[in-house]
Motif scaffolding. Structure first.
Motif, mmCIF file in Angstrom:
data_model
loop_
_atom_site.group_PDB
_atom_site.id
_atom_site.type_symbol
_atom_site.label_atom_id
_atom_site.label_comp_id
_atom_site.label_asym_id
_atom_site.label_seq_id
_atom_site.Cartn_x
_atom_site.Cartn_y
_atom_site.Cartn_z
ATOM 1 N N ASP A 163 78.418 64.469 107.897
ATOM 2 C CA ASP A 163 79.076 63.366 108.083
ATOM 3 C C ASP A 163 77.981 62.250 108.095
ATOM 4 O O ASP A 163 77.721 61.412 108.738
ATOM 5 C CB ASP A 163 80.005 63.050 109.278
ATOM 6 N N ALA A 164 76.931 62.635 106.909
ATOM 7 C CA ALA A 164 75.641 61.651 107.024
ATOM 8 C C ALA A 164 76.013 60.762 106.155
ATOM 9 O O ALA A 164 77.048 60.412 105.640
ATOM 10 C CB ALA A 164 74.688 62.573 106.266
ATOM 11 N N LEU A 165 74.855 59.732 105.975
ATOM 12 C CA LEU A 165 75.046 58.428 105.495
ATOM 13 C C LEU A 165 75.134 58.786 103.986
ATOM 14 O O LEU A 165 75.646 57.994 102.962
ATOM 15 C CB LEU A 165 73.848 57.299 105.654
ATOM 16 N N GLY A 166 74.311 59.986 103.295
ATOM 17 C CA GLY A 166 74.158 60.173 101.876
ATOM 18 C C GLY A 166 72.929 61.108 101.952
ATOM 19 O O GLY A 166 72.286 61.492 102.887
ATOM 20 N N VAL A 167 72.613 61.263 100.494
ATOM 21 C CA VAL A 167 71.539 61.820 100.100
ATOM 22 C C VAL A 167 70.451 60.962 99.181
ATOM 23 O O VAL A 167 71.055 59.918 99.161
ATOM 24 C CB VAL A 167 71.761 63.169 99.469
ATOM 25 N N ILE A 168 69.292 61.312 99.530
ATOM 26 C CA ILE A 168 68.167 60.390 98.838
ATOM 27 C C ILE A 168 67.395 61.447 97.999
ATOM 28 O O ILE A 168 67.242 62.608 98.447
ATOM 29 C CB ILE A 168 67.589 59.795 99.770
ATOM 30 N N VAL A 169 66.900 61.151 96.838
ATOM 31 C CA VAL A 169 65.823 61.926 96.166
ATOM 32 C C VAL A 169 64.770 61.166 95.553
ATOM 33 O O VAL A 169 64.825 60.050 95.604
ATOM 34 C CB VAL A 169 66.715 62.578 94.759
ATOM 35 N N ALA A 170 63.687 61.834 95.641
ATOM 36 C CA ALA A 170 62.447 61.264 94.892
ATOM 37 C C ALA A 170 62.936 61.864 93.397
ATOM 38 O O ALA A 170 63.359 62.579 92.778
ATOM 39 C CB ALA A 170 61.184 62.157 95.192
ATOM 40 N N HIS A 171 62.704 60.451 92.629
ATOM 41 C CA HIS A 171 63.100 60.602 91.233
ATOM 42 C C HIS A 171 62.333 61.657 90.355
ATOM 43 O O HIS A 171 62.763 61.898 89.283
ATOM 44 C CB HIS A 171 63.243 59.328 90.718
ATOM 45 N N SER A 172 61.052 62.267 90.879
ATOM 46 C CA SER A 172 60.401 62.969 90.572
ATOM 47 C C SER A 172 61.113 64.385 90.492
ATOM 48 O O SER A 172 60.759 65.347 89.955
ATOM 49 C CB SER A 172 58.945 63.112 90.856
ATOM 50 N N GLY A 173 62.107 64.395 91.499
ATOM 51 C CA GLY A 173 62.834 65.647 91.758
ATOM 52 C C GLY A 173 62.210 66.549 92.589
ATOM 53 O O GLY A 173 62.572 67.664 93.017
ATOM 54 N N THR A 174 60.735 66.272 93.111
ATOM 55 C CA THR A 174 60.120 67.035 94.167
ATOM 56 C C THR A 174 60.663 67.194 95.706
ATOM 57 O O THR A 174 60.546 67.822 96.367
ATOM 58 C CB THR A 174 58.876 66.668 94.164
ATOM 59 N N MET A 175 61.682 65.974 96.116
ATOM 60 C CA MET A 175 62.127 66.124 97.371
ATOM 61 C C MET A 175 63.491 65.708 97.279
ATOM 62 O O MET A 175 63.973 64.559 96.495
ATOM 63 C CB MET A 175 61.214 65.061 98.092
ATOM 64 N N ILE A 176 64.661 66.221 98.017
ATOM 65 C CA ILE A 176 65.914 65.587 98.468
ATOM 66 C C ILE A 176 66.004 65.652 99.787
ATOM 67 O O ILE A 176 65.617 66.692 100.437
ATOM 68 C CB ILE A 176 66.786 66.779 97.717
ATOM 69 N N GLY A 177 66.665 64.669 100.359
ATOM 70 C CA GLY A 177 67.054 64.524 101.677
ATOM 71 C C GLY A 177 68.396 64.022 102.130
ATOM 72 O O GLY A 177 68.962 63.428 101.385
ATOM 73 N N ILE A 178 68.823 64.145 103.308
ATOM 74 C CA ILE A 178 69.784 63.770 103.998
ATOM 75 C C ILE A 178 69.727 62.388 104.771
ATOM 76 O O ILE A 178 68.730 62.517 105.552
ATOM 77 C CB ILE A 178 70.767 64.665 104.690
ATOM 78 N N LEU A 179 70.066 61.588 104.607
ATOM 79 C CA LEU A 179 70.064 60.336 105.371
ATOM 80 C C LEU A 179 71.024 60.123 106.532
ATOM 81 O O LEU A 179 72.034 60.465 106.528
ATOM 82 C CB LEU A 179 70.134 59.068 104.411
ATOM 83 N N LEU A 180 69.897 59.947 107.779
ATOM 84 C CA LEU A 180 70.991 59.814 108.993
ATOM 85 C C LEU A 180 70.500 58.463 109.468
ATOM 86 O O LEU A 180 69.303 58.224 109.276
ATOM 87 C CB LEU A 180 70.595 60.854 109.807
ATOM 88 N N ASP A 181 71.497 57.838 110.275
ATOM 89 C CA ASP A 181 70.858 56.596 111.172
ATOM 90 C C ASP A 181 70.427 57.313 112.548
ATOM 91 O O ASP A 181 71.246 57.478 113.442
ATOM 92 C CB ASP A 181 72.101 55.837 111.407
ATOM 93 N N ARG A 182 69.109 57.029 112.675
ATOM 94 C CA ARG A 182 68.448 57.700 114.082
ATOM 95 C C ARG A 182 68.761 56.625 115.246
ATOM 96 O O ARG A 182 68.349 56.987 116.224
ATOM 97 C CB ARG A 182 66.871 58.114 113.663
ATOM 98 N N THR A 183 69.310 55.453 114.880
ATOM 99 C CA THR A 183 69.792 54.686 116.081
ATOM 100 C C THR A 183 71.308 54.833 116.434
ATOM 101 O O THR A 183 71.614 54.255 117.413
ATOM 102 C CB THR A 183 69.478 53.203 115.739
ATOM 103 N N ALA A 184 71.771 55.837 115.592
ATOM 104 C CA ALA A 184 73.401 55.857 116.019
ATOM 105 C C ALA A 184 73.452 56.957 117.213
ATOM 106 O O ALA A 184 72.554 57.932 117.330
ATOM 107 C CB ALA A 184 73.976 56.632 114.857
#
Length: 120
Positions: free
Chosen positions: A68-89
């Motif tokens: 139930d994360a905010l979404g995903v984020i990628v480095a457009h080079s394709g070298t990194m993929i992450g999951i976005l979380l709100d750390r203030t939540a």
């Protein structure tokens, strides 16, 4: 430059989609609208997948949804993929544990990167 040349040109329709996402981000970021930022990042990742496929994007999308994360984020080079979380939540610690558990099924050493807070 070599990497960008291998991927080829961005189509006019993709440029328009990226421009729309950027316009939405320009509004969402100053507002601290993390839900919209997550949707924008995910849409950008999916759009870029057509141009530069990332092996684990689908797995990360599933892990993001399960968390139930905010979404995903990628480095457009394709070298990194992450999951976005709100750390203030309030539920950040639970979601972080969930994200790690879900990602660990296909990545034995996931990394955690925290952004600064209070930067507007």
């Amino acid at each position: 430059m070599d990497y960008d040349q291998r991927r080829g040109e961005i189509s006019a329709s993709h440029r328009a989609e990226y421009r729309e996402l950027l316009d939405r981000a320009r509004i969402a970021i100053p507002r601290g609208d993390t839900a919209t930022i997550g949707r924008i990042a995910t849409a950008s990742a999916l759009l870029h997948q057509k141009r530069a496929p990332k092996k684990h994007l689908n797995s990360m999308l599933k892990a993001s949804e399960a968390t139930d994360a905010l979404g995903v984020i990628v480095a457009h080079s394709g070298t990194m993929i992450g999951i976005l979380l709100d750390r203030t939540a309030a539920d950040f610690p639970r979601k972080l544990r969930s994200a790690l558990a879900n990602v660990s099924t296909f990545d034995s050493s996931p990394k955690i990167y925290l952004t600064m807070t209070g930067c507007r």
